[in-house]
Design an enzyme around this catalytic site. Sequence first.
Site, PDB file in Angstrom:
ATOM      1  N   CYS A  78       0.827  -1.203   0.000  1.00 36.73           N
ATOM      2  CA  CYS A  78       0.000   0.000   0.000  1.00 36.73           C
ATOM      3  C   CYS A  78       0.873   1.269   0.000  1.00 36.73           C
ATOM      4  CB  CYS A  78      -0.999  -0.052   1.149  1.00 36.73           C
ATOM      5  SG  CYS A  78      -2.415   1.013   0.864  1.00 36.73           S
ATOM      6  N   ARG A 107      -2.394   7.685  -5.824  1.00 37.94           N
ATOM      7  CA  ARG A 107      -2.761   7.542  -4.414  1.00 37.94           C
ATOM      8  C   ARG A 107      -4.278   7.576  -4.253  1.00 37.94           C
ATOM      9  NH1 ARG A 107      -1.511  11.812  -1.214  1.00 37.94           N
ATOM     10  NH2 ARG A 107      -1.961  10.487   0.557  1.00 37.94           N
ATOM     11  N   HIS A 171      -3.043  -5.048   1.841  1.00 32.23           N
ATOM     12  CA  HIS A 171      -2.252  -5.278   3.061  1.00 32.23           C
ATOM     13  C   HIS A 171      -2.210  -6.760   3.425  1.00 32.23           C
ATOM     14  CE1 HIS A 171      -2.034  -1.012   4.367  1.00 32.23           C
ATOM     15  NE2 HIS A 171      -3.216  -0.910   3.770  1.00 32.23           N
ATOM     16  N   GLU A 173      -0.278  -8.081   5.335  1.00 32.86           N
ATOM     17  CA  GLU A 173       0.113  -8.148   6.752  1.00 32.86           C
ATOM     18  C   GLU A 173      -1.097  -8.064   7.682  1.00 32.86           C
ATOM     19  OE1 GLU A 173       0.581  -5.700   4.678  1.00 32.86           O
ATOM     20  OE2 GLU A 173       0.304  -3.726   5.611  1.00 32.86           O
TER      21      GLU A 173
HETATM   22  N1  GLN Z   1      -3.533   6.325   0.979  1.00 30.66           N
HETATM   23  C1  GLN Z   1      -2.323   6.065   1.704  1.00 30.66           C
HETATM   24  C2  GLN Z   1      -1.162   6.852   1.132  1.00 30.66           C
HETATM   25  O1  GLN Z   1      -1.296   7.577   0.248  1.00 30.66           O
HETATM   26  C3  GLN Z   1      -1.984   4.597   1.692  1.00 30.66           C
HETATM   27  C4  GLN Z   1      -2.965   3.846   2.531  1.00 30.66           C
HETATM   28  C5  GLN Z   1      -2.439   2.621   3.177  1.00 30.66           C
HETATM   29  O2  GLN Z   1      -1.242   2.342   3.228  1.00 30.66           O
HETATM   30  N2  GLN Z   1      -3.367   1.906   3.733  1.00 30.66           N
HETATM   31  O3  GLN Z   1      -0.072   6.708   1.588  1.00 30.66           O
END
Ligand code: GLN
Length: 188
Positions: A78, A107, A171, A173
């Site tokens: 992410c 993003r 994720h 994790e």
């Molecule tokens: N939207 C977040 C960012 O721009 C990432 C979100 C996440 O890691 N769950 O960093």
Amino acid sequence: MKIGVLALQGDVREHRAALSECGASPIEVRTTQDLSGLDALVLPGGESTTLSLLLGSSGLWDAIQERLRDGMPAFGTCAGMILLAKEISDGRADQQPFAAIDIGVRRNGYGRQLDSFETDLAVEGLDAPMHAVFIRAPVVERTGDGVEVLATQSGDPVVCRQGAVLVSSFHPELSGDGRLHNLFIQGV
Ligand code: GLN
């Protein structure tokens, strides 16, 4: 195997747990000294704009960039994927990506109504589908020729690999399934 987890912000504990379960020794990375002797680095989910600022102020940005250029394997989930990408859309104007994998990401690209969602995904190299938790996840808008797409969601790549660099929009994790961490460790 000594695997660093970038520990400036984000879901560090969950990555440590997943790595330990795979038999690796996770090491929290907060300073440039913490990087020495590491076999690989995990960049966690969190907030990539905050991580970028902290990477800059800690001096870690330059040190990690140098290790990545030398071929250090890295796994980004992410926000970690955003940091490792080559191009970031909708980031901070001064947000500098590591460009360790030839992808372009947007993003929060899944939009407000789909800010967070969960689904089961088939991932190449894994025997059965994996439960995937997406939280304000980046959309991969471009993949270069050398990039392998290991999983897609609604046609968009969500797990990509180029050489020793593995990234996922979701994720792994957070779902208690260590198979993607294991796939990464196998490649280190
Ligand atoms: N939207 C977040 C960012 O721009 C990432 C979100 C996440 O890691 N769950 O960093």
